[in-house]
Design a protein around this motif. Structure first.
Motif, short mmCIF file in Angstrom:
data_model
loop_
_atom_site.label_atom_id
_atom_site.label_comp_id
_atom_site.label_asym_id
_atom_site.label_seq_id
_atom_site.Cartn_x
_atom_site.Cartn_y
_atom_site.Cartn_z
N SER A 7 -27.13 20.85 -56.14
CA SER A 7 -26.24 19.94 -55.41
C SER A 7 -25.01 19.55 -56.21
N GLU A 8 -24.53 20.47 -57.05
CA GLU A 8 -23.30 20.27 -57.80
C GLU A 8 -22.18 21.05 -57.12
N ILE A 9 -20.97 20.51 -57.20
CA ILE A 9 -19.81 21.21 -56.66
C ILE A 9 -19.34 22.22 -57.70
N VAL A 10 -19.29 23.49 -57.30
CA VAL A 10 -18.88 24.55 -58.22
C VAL A 10 -17.84 25.43 -57.53
N PRO A 11 -16.94 26.06 -58.31
CA PRO A 11 -15.93 26.95 -57.73
C PRO A 11 -16.57 28.13 -56.99
N ASP A 12 -15.90 28.58 -55.93
CA ASP A 12 -16.36 29.72 -55.16
C ASP A 12 -15.14 30.56 -54.78
N ASP A 13 -15.01 31.76 -55.35
CA ASP A 13 -13.86 32.62 -55.10
C ASP A 13 -13.79 33.11 -53.65
N ASN A 14 -14.86 32.97 -52.88
CA ASN A 14 -14.87 33.41 -51.49
C ASN A 14 -14.29 32.38 -50.53
N VAL A 15 -13.97 31.18 -51.02
CA VAL A 15 -13.41 30.11 -50.19
C VAL A 15 -11.92 29.98 -50.49
N PRO A 16 -11.06 30.02 -49.46
CA PRO A 16 -9.61 29.92 -49.70
C PRO A 16 -9.25 28.60 -50.39
N PRO A 17 -8.42 28.66 -51.45
CA PRO A 17 -8.04 27.44 -52.16
C PRO A 17 -6.94 26.67 -51.43
N PRO A 18 -7.16 25.40 -51.10
CA PRO A 18 -6.12 24.61 -50.43
C PRO A 18 -5.12 24.00 -51.40
N HIS A 19 -3.92 23.73 -50.89
CA HIS A 19 -2.90 22.98 -51.62
C HIS A 19 -2.73 21.65 -50.88
N ILE A 20 -2.80 20.55 -51.60
CA ILE A 20 -2.68 19.21 -51.02
C ILE A 20 -1.47 18.53 -51.64
N GLU A 21 -0.67 17.84 -50.84
CA GLU A 21 0.38 17.00 -51.39
C GLU A 21 0.60 15.83 -50.45
N GLY A 22 1.04 14.71 -51.03
CA GLY A 22 1.25 13.53 -50.22
C GLY A 22 1.89 12.41 -51.01
N HIS A 23 1.97 11.26 -50.38
CA HIS A 23 2.57 10.07 -50.98
C HIS A 23 1.62 8.91 -50.74
N PHE A 24 1.40 8.11 -51.78
CA PHE A 24 0.58 6.90 -51.65
C PHE A 24 1.44 5.70 -51.98
N GLU A 25 1.26 4.63 -51.20
CA GLU A 25 1.85 3.36 -51.59
C GLU A 25 0.96 2.25 -51.06
N GLY A 26 0.80 1.23 -51.89
CA GLY A 26 -0.05 0.11 -51.54
C GLY A 26 0.06 -0.98 -52.58
N THR A 27 -0.77 -1.98 -52.44
CA THR A 27 -0.78 -3.11 -53.37
C THR A 27 -2.17 -3.29 -53.94
N LEU A 28 -2.26 -3.32 -55.25
CA LEU A 28 -3.54 -3.53 -55.91
C LEU A 28 -4.02 -4.95 -55.62
N PRO A 29 -5.34 -5.16 -55.52
CA PRO A 29 -5.85 -6.51 -55.27
C PRO A 29 -5.44 -7.48 -56.37
N GLU A 30 -5.26 -8.74 -55.99
CA GLU A 30 -4.81 -9.75 -56.94
C GLU A 30 -5.75 -9.87 -58.14
N TRP A 31 -7.07 -9.76 -57.89
CA TRP A 31 -8.03 -9.88 -59.00
C TRP A 31 -7.89 -8.75 -59.99
N GLU A 32 -7.34 -7.63 -59.55
CA GLU A 32 -7.15 -6.48 -60.46
C GLU A 32 -5.97 -6.71 -61.40
N MET A 33 -5.10 -7.64 -61.03
CA MET A 33 -3.89 -7.88 -61.80
C MET A 33 -4.13 -8.87 -62.96
N GLU A 34 -5.27 -9.51 -63.01
CA GLU A 34 -5.55 -10.52 -64.04
C GLU A 34 -5.77 -9.92 -65.40
#
Length: 125
Positions: free
Chosen positions: A98-125
């Motif tokens: 049940s481990e994730i391992v590479p498999d050359d038979n599966v097409p490799p995806p390319h992912i790209e995106g943008h994230f924006e948000g606000t960290l919780p106030e308790w994380e800023m302490e």
């Protein structure tokens, strides 16, 4: 600021609507623990496409799976954070342990995106 932060995104999440696939989960952390977020890196990115509990694809810096990039970082003292991310992920499968391992038979995806948000106030302490 923080040691590591996990960001989860899902398709179709708005106003408490049910989350849809694909689901992305990424971990970000400073290059050196204890530093501020000016040197933030993308440590791992998982993409869930079929089963919420089993990621279909994984790119991870420490394990050497795929390539990851985090660019155009903006982090403010009020907790606002934004960045662009991309990943070239190897095709993967689950092995008999049940481990994730590479498999050359599966097409490799390319992912790209943008994230924006606000960290919780308790994380800023």
């Amino acid at each position: 600021m923080f040691d590591q932060y996990t960001i989860k995104t899902a398709n179709g999440v708005a106003d408490y609507s049910p989350a849809g696939l694909p689901w992305l989960e990424m971990a970000v952390q400073p290059e050196v623990l204890g530093e501020d977020t000016k040197t933030l890196r993308l440590d791992s990115l998982q993409m869930f496409t079929k089963d919420f509990f089993v990621p279909a694809y994984l790119a991870e810096v420490q394990a050497g799976y795929g390539t990851l990039a985090l660019e155009n970082l903006e982090a403010r003292k009020d907790g606002y954070i934004s960045f662009d991310f991309s990943a070239d992920m190897p095709g993967t499968k689950m092995n008999e342990l049940s481990e994730i391992v590479p498999d050359d038979n599966v097409p490799p995806p390319h992912i790209e995106g943008h994230f924006e948000g606000t960290l919780p106030e308790w994380e800023m302490e």
